[in-house]
Write a protein that holds these residues in place. Structure first.
Motif, mmCIF file in Angstrom:
data_model
loop_
_atom_site.group_PDB
_atom_site.id
_atom_site.type_symbol
_atom_site.label_atom_id
_atom_site.label_comp_id
_atom_site.label_asym_id
_atom_site.label_seq_id
_atom_site.Cartn_x
_atom_site.Cartn_y
_atom_site.Cartn_z
ATOM 1 N N PRO A 168 4.864 -1.115 20.551
ATOM 2 C CA PRO A 168 4.338 -2.233 19.767
ATOM 3 C C PRO A 168 3.000 -1.886 19.122
ATOM 4 N N GLY A 169 2.656 -2.607 18.054
ATOM 5 C CA GLY A 169 1.397 -2.361 17.372
ATOM 6 C C GLY A 169 0.980 -3.517 16.488
ATOM 7 N N ILE A 170 -0.268 -3.452 16.044
ATOM 8 C CA ILE A 170 -0.857 -4.441 15.150
ATOM 9 C C ILE A 170 -1.435 -3.696 13.952
ATOM 10 N N ALA A 171 -1.191 -4.196 12.742
ATOM 11 C CA ALA A 171 -1.664 -3.497 11.546
ATOM 12 C C ALA A 171 -1.848 -4.481 10.401
ATOM 13 N N ILE A 172 -2.433 -3.981 9.320
ATOM 14 C CA ILE A 172 -2.371 -4.660 8.033
ATOM 15 C C ILE A 172 -1.664 -3.726 7.065
ATOM 16 N N ASP A 173 -1.339 -4.212 5.886
ATOM 17 C CA ASP A 173 -0.720 -3.361 4.864
ATOM 18 C C ASP A 173 -1.834 -2.672 4.087
ATOM 19 N N ASP A 174 -2.267 -1.503 4.596
ATOM 20 C CA ASP A 174 -3.386 -0.786 3.974
ATOM 21 C C ASP A 174 -3.094 -0.399 2.540
ATOM 22 N N ALA A 175 -1.875 0.042 2.271
ATOM 23 C CA ALA A 175 -1.518 0.478 0.922
ATOM 24 C C ALA A 175 -1.587 -0.692 -0.066
ATOM 25 N N ALA A 176 -1.076 -1.848 0.349
ATOM 26 C CA ALA A 176 -1.113 -3.018 -0.534
ATOM 27 C C ALA A 176 -2.546 -3.474 -0.777
ATOM 28 N N ALA A 177 -3.393 -3.396 0.260
ATOM 29 C CA ALA A 177 -4.790 -3.799 0.108
ATOM 30 C C ALA A 177 -5.514 -2.887 -0.878
ATOM 31 N N ALA A 178 -5.281 -1.581 -0.761
ATOM 32 C CA ALA A 178 -5.905 -0.632 -1.685
ATOM 33 C C ALA A 178 -5.361 -0.812 -3.104
ATOM 34 N N ALA A 179 -4.075 -1.144 -3.212
ATOM 35 C CA ALA A 179 -3.491 -1.398 -4.529
ATOM 36 C C ALA A 179 -4.143 -2.608 -5.188
ATOM 37 N N ALA A 180 -4.461 -3.635 -4.394
ATOM 38 C CA ALA A 180 -5.150 -4.805 -4.948
ATOM 39 C C ALA A 180 -6.521 -4.430 -5.481
#
Length: 348
Positions: A169-181
């Protein structure tokens, strides 16, 4: 029936007291306190209300003797950003403390040769037993560490994993989408010459940010080569890489750093060279750390909920039910401040 009363000056409350006040069995109280799975919300609410009213504090030593658990959770760190580590620690600690567990924090160096790294882990486990570990990047993707813990049947939850997600299991954010924004924001301002400040090679989340930023610019039709530099996630690394970037001809009009520490270093390099941010060059970062409001102009950045990620990881670890292969994503937010602006029309 005469209600139960527990005077403030009475002896320390026991589990029996909690069971009587909440109207449930002693076993049910134990299941709630120990964070066992499949406990109904109604039962948990009753027991937690009784615990709060009685100010009941479980005896960790007695709990350890009663079972195989130590009631200690470990947090493993290997990250140069002080803001990140402090926020993660705060989030994990709040959850651990609320479940009457103890928190052990250790820093390990994953950049050493494998034999030395294994020796660090052996010493860590030999000297201090834990019921499980919260792993932070880049340790979240260290396969040697994952193999080590799994071989010893030690539970773990990963924060921001990128490799082999089915392992746990893990916890994350969508780093790629954030950088794309962020790339979209700079593009909409009119920038067409870009540079990216990379993080450590072992930090997979930083790689996702870099790749997401570049992929979005390519999607938008960027025709100018994007300059890569190594900021290493540190203020000093940002200064060194920033000096290299601003010496380019033509100079990039916008720099995206994969964390706030290195972005602040770029801003320092600009100041040293006599360049103004954002008049001469726009700079943005990632994390929305305290440093984003400690520099001037205030830093445009991506907010990721670091403390909440620590909380979610600790809560998942303490639930003790299997969540293999489940990576839960939290949200992010673009925070626009004063360090980004439209580029000047004439710039060398």
């Amino acid at each position: 029936m005469t209600p139960l009363t527990f005077p403030a000056n009475s002896a320390r409350a026991t589990m029996d007291d909690v069971a009587r006040l909440s109207g449930v069995s002693l076993k049910s109280v134990s299941r709630v306190i120990n964070g066992e799975p499949h406990v109904s919300a109604n039962l948990r609410a009753k027991v937690e209300a009784a615990i709060a009213e009685l100010n009941y504090v479980p005896d960790a030593a007695a709990r350890s003797l009663a079972g195989s658990r130590t009631f200690i959770i470990g947090l493993l760190l290997d990250n140069p950003s002080p803001h990140y580590t402090m926020k993660i620690q705060k989030g994990v600690y709040n959850v651990v403390r609320s479940h009457q567990y103890h928190l052990r924090i250790d820093n390990v160096d994953s950049t050493v040769p494998d034999e030395q790294f294994s020796a660090q882990l052996e010493a860590l486990i030999r000297n201090n037993r834990c019921d499980g570990f919260v792993l932070t990047p880049p340790l979240s993707d260290n396969l040697l560490l994952l193999d080590f813990l799994e071989a010893r049947k030690i539970r773990y939850v990963r924060i921001a994993p990128a490799l082999d997600n089915a392992r746990g299991p893990g916890i994350a954010i969508d780093d790629a989408a954030a950088a794309a924004a962020m790339a979209q924001h700079l593009w909409d301002l009119g920038h067409r010459r870009f540079a990216v400040m990379r993080g450590p090679a072992s930090h997979m989340a930083a790689a996702r940010r870099r790749d997401g930023f570049i992929a979005e610019l390519e999607r938008l039709g960027s025709a100018t080569p994007i300059i890569d530099a190594d900021g290493g996630f540190s203020f000093e690394g940002g200064i060194a890489a920033g000096e290299t970037l601003i010496a380019q001809s033509p100079r990039p009009t916008a720099v995206f750093a994969c964390n706030d520490d290195s972005a602040a270093g770029v801003m320092a390099a600009c100041s040293k060279a006599g360049l103004k941010v954002p008049d001469d060059i726009s700079v943005c970062g990632f994390d929305d750390s305290w440093i984003a409001r400690s520099v001037w102009p205030y830093l445009t950045t991506v907010y990721q909920p670091i403390e909440e990620m620590g909380q979610a990881a600790a809560a998942l670890l303490l639930r003790r039910d299997e969540q293999e292969g489940k990576i839960s994503q939290l949200g992010f937010q673009l925070v626009i401040r004063d360090s980004t602006a439209p580029p000047r029309q004439t710039q060398g």
